[in-house]
Design a protein around this motif. Structure first.
Motif, mmCIF file in Angstrom:
data_model
loop_
_atom_site.group_PDB
_atom_site.id
_atom_site.type_symbol
_atom_site.label_atom_id
_atom_site.label_comp_id
_atom_site.label_asym_id
_atom_site.label_seq_id
_atom_site.Cartn_x
_atom_site.Cartn_y
_atom_site.Cartn_z
ATOM 1 N N UNK A 63 0.811 -1.221 0.000
ATOM 2 C CA UNK A 63 0.000 0.000 0.000
ATOM 3 C C UNK A 63 0.846 1.273 0.000
ATOM 4 N N UNK A 64 2.148 1.140 -0.179
ATOM 5 C CA UNK A 64 3.021 2.312 -0.191
ATOM 6 C C UNK A 64 3.081 2.910 -1.598
ATOM 7 N N UNK A 65 1.941 3.383 -2.063
ATOM 8 C CA UNK A 65 1.856 3.971 -3.394
ATOM 9 C C UNK A 65 0.699 4.968 -3.443
ATOM 10 N N UNK A 66 0.722 5.820 -4.443
ATOM 11 C CA UNK A 66 -0.296 6.863 -4.569
ATOM 12 C C UNK A 66 -1.670 6.277 -4.848
ATOM 13 N N UNK A 67 -1.705 5.164 -5.600
ATOM 14 C CA UNK A 67 -3.008 4.559 -5.928
ATOM 15 C C UNK A 67 -3.727 4.121 -4.653
ATOM 16 N N UNK B 43 -7.210 9.464 2.759
ATOM 17 C CA UNK B 43 -6.130 9.820 3.686
ATOM 18 C C UNK B 43 -6.288 9.215 5.090
ATOM 19 N N UNK B 44 -7.463 9.321 5.738
ATOM 20 C CA UNK B 44 -7.560 8.784 7.114
ATOM 21 C C UNK B 44 -7.310 7.279 7.190
ATOM 22 N N UNK B 45 -7.947 6.514 6.282
ATOM 23 C CA UNK B 45 -7.784 5.052 6.328
ATOM 24 C C UNK B 45 -6.369 4.648 5.953
#
Length: 231
Positions: free
Chosen positions: A156-160, A167-169
């Protein structure tokens, strides 16, 4: 003259990716490779697997700790702390890659051909509780859980993912990095004891963990004092 917002965004994203590759990923790769090579070729272990596993452990821990230093350092310097920092994210990517490789190789170091014995006792030992609850088991379980979290964070370390989750999740998910660090810290300390490592390596682990804890606490205190000062 007509502007194409999609084309402009694509061009900006492309330039950002190129900048990250040159400023972050290439130096992080070079530094990880240099540290790993130095550890690999200077260790007295007789086999490739033990050397490779050892060589990836310390760079992985150092990079994981670095991801925890970026935010507090900016807070102490009274700089803006964005939701997602490219440097912190890219360091986390390499920490995740090295952690996964270290874990996969590590399954074949101590108990060749029987990796399940990292987590359960051999039937010949006749334990009433088959799950390993000794120091060796603690080291392996904390390492395994830390890597599972590293995989989730890496994925999950990506802009998608940031756009898809919001942002919060996304931020809530990324906070699991603290848990991954805590588990990795226990794993590292336990293996220092199991393998009776030399003082320089023990000191490296202690310094890394100590720096992360100290800056996190300092950043938290600074942030709270700043908030209280505004009220």
């Amino acid at each position: 003259m007509h502007l194409n917002p999609i084309g402009n965004m694509s061009l900006i994203q492309q330039k950002r990716t190129q900048r990250r590759l040159l400023k972050h990923h290439l130096p992080l790769f070079a530094l990880s490779a240099a540290c790993g090579a130095a550890l690999y070729f200077t260790r007295p272990y007789p086999d490739v697997l033990s050397r490779a596993c050892f060589a990836m452990a310390y760079p992985a821990l150092a990079l994981l700790v670095f991801t925890l230093l970026v935010g507090p350092w900016k807070i102490l310097r009274k700089e803006q702390t964005p939701v997602s920092s490219d440097l912190r994210r890219d360091a986390g990517i390499w920490a995740g890659i090295l952690s996964i490789l270290h874990s996969v190789i590590g399954q074949f170091v101590h108990l060749r051909g029987r990796p399940w014995l990292y987590y359960v006792y051999d039937q010949k030992e006749h334990h009433s509780i088959p799950i390993r609850y000794d120091l060796f088991g603690l080291a392996n379980y904390t390492g395994a859980f830390s890597v599972v979290l590293a995989i989730a964070l890496l994925a999950t370390s990506n802009d998608w993912s940031l756009r898809a989750l919001g942002t919060p999740r996304w931020k809530q998910l990324q906070r699991w990095n603290y848990v991954a660090f805590a588990l990795a810290a226990v794993h590292s300390i336990a293996y220092q004891m199991i393998e009776k490592q030399r003082p320089p390596f023990v000191a490296t682990v202690v310094v890394c963990i100590g720096m992360a804890l100290w800056l996190q606490i300092a950043g938290l205190v600074s942030r709270r004092s700043r908030i209280s000062g505004r009220s």
